[in-house]
Design a protein around this motif. Structure first.
Motif, PDB file in Angstrom:
ATOM      1  N   THR A  18       0.834  -1.206   0.000  1.00 43.32           N
ATOM      2  CA  THR A  18       0.000   0.000   0.000  1.00 43.32           C
ATOM      3  C   THR A  18       0.869   1.258   0.000  1.00 43.32           C
ATOM      4  O   THR A  18       0.496   2.274  -0.594  1.00 43.32           O
ATOM      5  CB  THR A  18      -0.937   0.022   1.221  1.00 43.32           C
ATOM      6  N   GLY A  19       2.031   1.185   0.644  1.00 46.07           N
ATOM      7  CA  GLY A  19       2.948   2.323   0.621  1.00 46.07           C
ATOM      8  C   GLY A  19       3.462   2.601  -0.780  1.00 46.07           C
ATOM      9  O   GLY A  19       3.614   3.759  -1.188  1.00 46.07           O
ATOM     10  N   THR A  20       3.724   1.540  -1.519  1.00 47.15           N
ATOM     11  CA  THR A  20       4.181   1.698  -2.904  1.00 47.15           C
ATOM     12  C   THR A  20       3.070   2.285  -3.774  1.00 47.15           C
ATOM     13  O   THR A  20       3.313   3.167  -4.606  1.00 47.15           O
ATOM     14  CB  THR A  20       4.630   0.340  -3.467  1.00 47.15           C
ATOM     15  N   ILE A  21       1.844   1.797  -3.578  1.00 47.40           N
ATOM     16  CA  ILE A  21       0.698   2.353  -4.315  1.00 47.40           C
ATOM     17  C   ILE A  21       0.546   3.842  -4.015  1.00 47.40           C
ATOM     18  O   ILE A  21       0.345   4.658  -4.916  1.00 47.40           O
ATOM     19  CB  ILE A  21      -0.594   1.599  -3.946  1.00 47.40           C
ATOM     20  N   ALA A  22       0.665   4.194  -2.733  1.00 51.06           N
ATOM     21  CA  ALA A  22       0.554   5.593  -2.327  1.00 51.06           C
ATOM     22  C   ALA A  22       1.637   6.443  -2.984  1.00 51.06           C
ATOM     23  O   ALA A  22       1.383   7.579  -3.402  1.00 51.06           O
ATOM     24  CB  ALA A  22       0.643   5.707  -0.807  1.00 51.06           C
ATOM     25  N   SER A  23       2.842   5.898  -3.071  1.00 55.01           N
ATOM     26  CA  SER A  23       3.960   6.634  -3.669  1.00 55.01           C
ATOM     27  C   SER A  23       3.664   6.991  -5.120  1.00 55.01           C
ATOM     28  O   SER A  23       3.872   8.135  -5.546  1.00 55.01           O
ATOM     29  CB  SER A  23       5.243   5.795  -3.586  1.00 55.01           C
ATOM     30  N   PHE A  24       3.175   6.013  -5.872  1.00 58.50           N
ATOM     31  CA  PHE A  24       2.856   6.253  -7.278  1.00 58.50           C
ATOM     32  C   PHE A  24       1.686   7.234  -7.419  1.00 58.50           C
ATOM     33  O   PHE A  24       1.754   8.181  -8.220  1.00 58.50           O
ATOM     34  CB  PHE A  24       2.532   4.934  -7.986  1.00 58.50           C
ATOM     35  N   CYS A  25       0.623   7.007  -6.656  1.00 51.27           N
ATOM     36  CA  CYS A  25      -0.570   7.848  -6.804  1.00 51.27           C
ATOM     37  C   CYS A  25      -0.298   9.297  -6.395  1.00 51.27           C
ATOM     38  O   CYS A  25      -0.647  10.229  -7.135  1.00 51.27           O
ATOM     39  CB  CYS A  25      -1.714   7.279  -5.959  1.00 51.27           C
ATOM     40  N   TYR A  26       0.330   9.494  -5.241  1.00 51.89           N
ATOM     41  CA  TYR A  26       0.544  10.861  -4.775  1.00 51.89           C
ATOM     42  C   TYR A  26       1.629  11.559  -5.595  1.00 51.89           C
ATOM     43  O   TYR A  26       1.506  12.743  -5.927  1.00 51.89           O
ATOM     44  CB  TYR A  26       0.915  10.873  -3.292  1.00 51.89           C
ATOM     45  N   GLY A  27       2.682  10.821  -5.935  1.00 48.33           N
ATOM     46  CA  GLY A  27       3.747  11.407  -6.740  1.00 48.33           C
ATOM     47  C   GLY A  27       3.266  11.802  -8.127  1.00 48.33           C
ATOM     48  O   GLY A  27       3.456  12.942  -8.569  1.00 48.33           O
ATOM     49  N   ILE A  28       2.607  10.871  -8.818  1.00 47.41           N
ATOM     50  CA  ILE A  28       2.112  11.145 -10.169  1.00 47.41           C
ATOM     51  C   ILE A  28       0.998  12.184 -10.131  1.00 47.41           C
ATOM     52  O   ILE A  28       0.907  13.051 -11.011  1.00 47.41           O
ATOM     53  CB  ILE A  28       1.624   9.843 -10.832  1.00 47.41           C
ATOM     54  N   GLY A  29       0.146  12.114  -9.103  1.00 45.49           N
ATOM     55  CA  GLY A  29      -0.924  13.103  -8.981  1.00 45.49           C
ATOM     56  C   GLY A  29      -0.382  14.508  -8.835  1.00 45.49           C
ATOM     57  O   GLY A  29      -0.906  15.465  -9.429  1.00 45.49           O
ATOM     58  N   THR A  30       0.691  14.658  -8.050  1.00 44.08           N
ATOM     59  CA  THR A  30       1.302  15.975  -7.867  1.00 44.08           C
ATOM     60  C   THR A  30       1.971  16.454  -9.161  1.00 44.08           C
ATOM     61  O   THR A  30       1.843  17.626  -9.541  1.00 44.08           O
ATOM     62  CB  THR A  30       2.338  15.928  -6.729  1.00 44.08           C
ATOM     63  N   ILE A  31       2.698  15.560  -9.828  1.00 47.15           N
ATOM     64  CA  ILE A  31       3.343  15.921 -11.098  1.00 47.15           C
ATOM     65  C   ILE A  31       2.298  16.326 -12.140  1.00 47.15           C
ATOM     66  O   ILE A  31       2.458  17.332 -12.844  1.00 47.15           O
ATOM     67  CB  ILE A  31       4.191  14.743 -11.615  1.00 47.15           C
ATOM     68  N   THR A  32       1.211  15.563 -12.222  1.00 51.53           N
ATOM     69  CA  THR A  32       0.170  15.850 -13.203  1.00 51.53           C
ATOM     70  C   THR A  32      -0.570  17.150 -12.881  1.00 51.53           C
ATOM     71  O   THR A  32      -1.143  17.781 -13.777  1.00 51.53           O
ATOM     72  CB  THR A  32      -0.824  14.679 -13.282  1.00 51.53           C
ATOM     73  N   THR A  33      -0.549  17.553 -11.621  1.00 51.90           N
ATOM     74  CA  THR A  33      -1.121  18.847 -11.248  1.00 51.90           C
ATOM     75  C   THR A  33      -0.398  19.976 -11.983  1.00 51.90           C
ATOM     76  O   THR A  33      -1.020  20.935 -12.456  1.00 51.90           O
ATOM     77  CB  THR A  33      -1.028  19.065  -9.729  1.00 51.90           C
TER      78      THR A  33
END
Length: 415
Positions: free
Chosen positions: A73-88
């Motif tokens: 779940t930590g790895t999933i969070a890393s991808f989602c939050y990281g990519i979400g911030t970049i895509t912002t």
């Protein structure tokens, strides 16, 4: 590889420091508005969506923590939050509001929800005798994150612009989070000191008939519904006050805009400290008593804000109230483990966090509607004060059941 429990705790704190940067969203608002044609309310709504998806996704991700482990779940969070911030950053560049909501609100919110539940239930299992302190330390990182992110974001915005700021921060979040996630692991049977298991709660056994409950069993209980209601009220009032702290201070105490902004920074410190202090106190007073004290203090001080026209006194009262707001986040996981056990704690914690997602929408709405209709914050404070008294009553109901069951199990053990 065997992991030391303090390494796990440190990784959890670092993890929450990254996702807690969501509280720094207001730092970006003016720069985003200057570069796009979006209104302030439209930009702020991205934050509301993120908090909503945090609460909603936590319920699902909490189950994954128990089934697949916190590293997944930590790895999933890393991808989602990281990519979400970049895509912002991309959304701002393309000036696509729908993409902002999808990137920061939905994808980032899912990253927040999965990241929030990742370390908490695991850290509790490493520190069975000091559950409050353990969760307080991890969740304190979430509360203090804005203090770390805000100055860094200001510097980046000035030097590279708002778009590149999100690209840089998103990349940094991803790298730090995915590394920290690899160190968040549950303990093996021989890694927790057997001497810690001196009570049913410390041993990870619930106070519900002495058995550990699954998430499906826990959500059907009266205790879970009451705990959900308590957390919902605590967050509704707290997040509502956070949203209006500056204008409220200016209305009641005639603070300048600069003084009010400084006050907001100060209460943010107490929001973070409250998560650690109240959680630690709960290890000694017990979770039921701690919540009763928190709601009593909050009810009194929220109602007193209407007559505190001295800036210093108003600030002190608001700091104490916001420390109690932070307490709800850090004390509730330990409370859940006391009642339902630690076997399925990640999933149970995830379910109760749906209160956060809904309260994140309800609190600001109550405040904005009441202020718009009556042109005064007094009505809002009265509503919040009444809600706190309801939460206090609920805390007494749970406390009675809690203490009766604990006494019964102690007597059974003695016999």
């Amino acid at each position: 590889m065997r992991i030391n429990r303090y390494v796990v705790a440190t990784a959890g704190i670092i993890f929450h420091l990254m996702i807690g940067s969501v509280y720094a969203w207001s730092v970006y608002s003016q720069s985003i508005q200057a570069q796009t044609n979006w209104s302030e309310s439209a930009i702020t709504f991205a934050f509301s969506i993120a908090i909503f998806f945090l609460g909603m996704s936590a319920a699902f991700m909490g189950r994954l923590v128990e089934r697949f482990g916190p590293r997944v779940t930590g790895t999933i969070a890393s991808f989602c939050y990281g990519i979400g911030t970049i895509t912002t950053g991309l959304a701002i560049h393309e000036q696509q509001l729908w993409l902002l909501y999808l990137a920061y609100g939905v994808l980032g919110g899912i990253g927040l929800g999965s990241g929030y539940v990742t370390p908490v239930s695991t850290i509790i299992k490493w520190f069975p005798k000091r559950r409050g302190l353990a969760t307080g330390c991890a969740i304190m990182g979430f509360g203090f994150a804005a203090m770390l992110t805000s100055p860094i974001a200001h510097i980046l915005i000035d030097r590279v612009g708002i778009e590149a700021t999100f690209y840089i921060l998103g990349t940094a979040y991803f790298i730090v989070m995915i590394i920290a996630a690899q160190f968040i692991r549950p303990p093996k049977a021989d890694q927790v000191n057997a001497a810690a298991a001196v009570t049913p709660a410390a041993a990870g056994v619930s106070l519900m008939n002495g058995q550990q409950l699954t998430a499906n069993q826990a959500v059907k209980t009266r205790e879970f519904r009451l705990l959900w209601l308590m957390l919902f009220i605590n967050i509704t009032c707290g997040i509502g006050l956070v949203a209006a702290a500056a204008p409220m201070a200016q209305e009641f105490t005639a603070m300048s805009a600069t003084q009010a902004a400084l006050m907001v920074g100060v209460i943010g410190i107490f929001n973070g400290l409250g998560r650690l202090v109240w959680a630690t106190v709960s290890d000694y007073l017990g979770r039921p008593t701690t919540f009763s004290v928190v709601f009593t203090v909050e009810a009194i001080l929220i109602l007193s804000l209407m007559v505190l026209h001295v800036p210093a006194l108003f600030t002190i009262a608001l700091c104490i109230i916001l420390s109690g707001y932070g307490a709800g986040f850090s004390v509730i996981p330990a409370y859940l483990s006391d009642i339902f056990g630690t076997k399925d704690l990640g999933a149970i914690h995830g379910y109760v966090l749906t209160a956060w997602g809904i309260a994140g929408l309800v609190g600001p709405v109550i405040l904005s509607i009441s202020h718009q209709l009556l042109h005064s914050y007094n009505s809002t404070l009265v509503i919040f004060g009444i809600l706190e008294l309801i939460a206090l009553t609920v805390s007494f109901v749970i406390r009675q059941r809690f203490t009766q069951t604990a006494a019964k199990q102690t007597n059974m053990a003695a016999n």
